[in-house]
Design a protein around this motif. Structure first.
Motif, short mmCIF file in Angstrom:
data_model
loop_
_atom_site.label_atom_id
_atom_site.label_comp_id
_atom_site.label_asym_id
_atom_site.label_seq_id
_atom_site.Cartn_x
_atom_site.Cartn_y
_atom_site.Cartn_z
N ALA A 152 0.86 -1.18 0.00
CA ALA A 152 0.00 0.00 0.00
C ALA A 152 0.90 1.22 0.00
O ALA A 152 1.85 1.30 0.78
CB ALA A 152 -0.90 0.01 1.24
N VAL A 153 0.63 2.17 -0.90
CA VAL A 153 1.28 3.47 -0.87
C VAL A 153 0.41 4.34 0.03
O VAL A 153 -0.80 4.46 -0.19
CB VAL A 153 1.39 4.09 -2.28
CG1 VAL A 153 2.03 5.46 -2.21
CG2 VAL A 153 2.18 3.17 -3.21
N LEU A 154 1.02 4.93 1.04
CA LEU A 154 0.28 5.66 2.05
C LEU A 154 0.39 7.17 1.87
O LEU A 154 1.33 7.66 1.23
CB LEU A 154 0.80 5.28 3.44
CG LEU A 154 0.85 3.78 3.76
CD1 LEU A 154 1.44 3.56 5.14
CD2 LEU A 154 -0.53 3.18 3.64
N GLU A 155 -0.55 7.86 2.45
CA GLU A 155 -0.49 9.32 2.51
C GLU A 155 0.74 9.71 3.33
O GLU A 155 1.15 8.98 4.24
CB GLU A 155 -1.75 9.90 3.17
CG GLU A 155 -3.03 9.64 2.42
CD GLU A 155 -3.16 10.46 1.14
OE1 GLU A 155 -2.34 11.38 0.90
OE2 GLU A 155 -4.08 10.15 0.36
N ASN A 156 1.33 10.87 3.01
CA ASN A 156 2.46 11.36 3.80
C ASN A 156 2.03 11.48 5.25
O ASN A 156 0.88 11.83 5.55
CB ASN A 156 2.94 12.71 3.27
CG ASN A 156 3.70 12.55 1.98
OD1 ASN A 156 4.32 11.52 1.72
ND2 ASN A 156 3.63 13.56 1.14
N LEU A 157 2.94 11.16 6.14
CA LEU A 157 2.74 11.21 7.59
C LEU A 157 1.80 10.13 8.12
O LEU A 157 1.49 10.11 9.31
CB LEU A 157 2.27 12.60 8.05
CG LEU A 157 3.15 13.79 7.62
CD1 LEU A 157 2.55 15.10 8.09
CD2 LEU A 157 4.57 13.62 8.13
N ALA A 158 1.33 9.22 7.26
CA ALA A 158 0.50 8.12 7.73
C ALA A 158 1.37 7.14 8.51
O ALA A 158 2.56 6.97 8.22
CB ALA A 158 -0.16 7.40 6.56
N ASP A 159 0.80 6.51 9.50
CA ASP A 159 1.51 5.56 10.34
C ASP A 159 1.27 4.14 9.80
O ASP A 159 0.22 3.55 10.03
CB ASP A 159 1.04 5.67 11.79
CG ASP A 159 1.85 4.81 12.74
OD1 ASP A 159 2.49 3.84 12.29
OD2 ASP A 159 1.84 5.11 13.95
N GLY A 160 2.24 3.63 9.06
CA GLY A 160 2.12 2.31 8.47
C GLY A 160 2.00 1.21 9.50
O GLY A 160 1.28 0.23 9.31
N ASP A 161 2.70 1.36 10.63
CA ASP A 161 2.61 0.35 11.67
C ASP A 161 1.21 0.30 12.28
O ASP A 161 0.71 -0.77 12.60
CB ASP A 161 3.66 0.60 12.76
CG ASP A 161 5.07 0.34 12.26
OD1 ASP A 161 5.26 -0.62 11.48
OD2 ASP A 161 5.98 1.10 12.64
N ASP A 162 0.58 1.47 12.40
CA ASP A 162 -0.79 1.51 12.91
C ASP A 162 -1.75 0.81 11.93
O ASP A 162 -2.62 0.04 12.35
CB ASP A 162 -1.23 2.96 13.13
CG ASP A 162 -2.65 3.06 13.65
OD1 ASP A 162 -2.93 2.48 14.72
OD2 ASP A 162 -3.48 3.69 12.97
N LEU A 163 -1.57 1.06 10.64
CA LEU A 163 -2.41 0.41 9.63
C LEU A 163 -2.18 -1.10 9.65
O LEU A 163 -3.13 -1.88 9.55
CB LEU A 163 -2.13 0.99 8.24
CG LEU A 163 -2.93 0.41 7.08
CD1 LEU A 163 -4.43 0.54 7.32
CD2 LEU A 163 -2.53 1.10 5.78
N ALA A 164 -0.93 -1.54 9.80
CA ALA A 164 -0.64 -2.97 9.87
C ALA A 164 -1.31 -3.61 11.08
O ALA A 164 -1.88 -4.71 10.98
CB ALA A 164 0.87 -3.20 9.92
#
Length: 184
Positions: A152-164
């Motif tokens: 997934a390409v995320l929005e800037n400043l998005a927390d990838g670990d939170d999404l995971a």
């Protein structure tokens, strides 16, 4: 996992052997040999971003983009690459999960023709990509290679670990994840 590990190892081995023997093989021949080993091995010989066509032997350099926040998710199962290619010709998009529309990220179109046969056999991966694309911090999601990893390409400043973490709670508790910045 669809991340090119074996293919990049093969390409590195070819380059190392050619260097060891003082480059007796020209680049065109090396690319041909690499293509006989595996369809995506030539891509890893040339390095950098690129547009790949054919069965992997036609490679066109693409401009590098600034790294973007990315999340990788991999379920506990794998996908056999030969099976994905064998199923490609006769596969169809799942009626309720049609991914035939292109994904665009800052002028770069994301396309993976292997999604169709892989999703037809492994519906979970289609549902995972669909789930990701419905999350507010996700700009686009797609299968990596023949899978089973998706990105997934995320929005800037998005927390990838939170999404995971949310994906493990809502989709599959066994998902492996990696979040960081990567080029597309």
């Amino acid at each position: 996992a669809g991340l090119g590990g074996g293919s990049s190892d093969a390409a590195t081995t070819l380059l190392a052997l050619n260097d060891w023997y003082d480059s007796p093989v020209d680049e065109e021949t090396l690319v041909r040999i690499a293509g006989e080993i595996g369809s995506d091995v030539p891509f890893f010989l040339l390095g950098g971003p690129g547009m790949v066509r054919g069965r992997g032997e036609i490679i066109e350099a693409a401009p590098a983009h600034a790294p973007l926040p990315v999340l990788l998710l991999k379920p506990s199962f794998g996908v056999a690459t030969p099976d994905a290619y064998q199923r490609w010709k006769d596969s169809e998009w799942l009626p309720d999960l049609d991914r035939s529309a292109d994904r665009d990220i800052d002028g770069t179109t994301l396309i993976n023709d292997l999604e169709r046969p892989v999703f037809a056999k492994h519906r979970f991966l289609a549902e995972l990509v669909d789930w990701l694309e419905n999350q507010p911090e996700c700009r686009a999601a797609q299968l990596c290679g023949s899978g089973s990893t998706v990105f997934a390409v995320l929005e800037n400043l998005a927390d990838g670990d939170d999404l995971a973490s949310r994906a493990r709670k809502q989709v599959d508790s066994s998902l492996w994840s990696w979040a960081g910045n990567a080029g597309i």
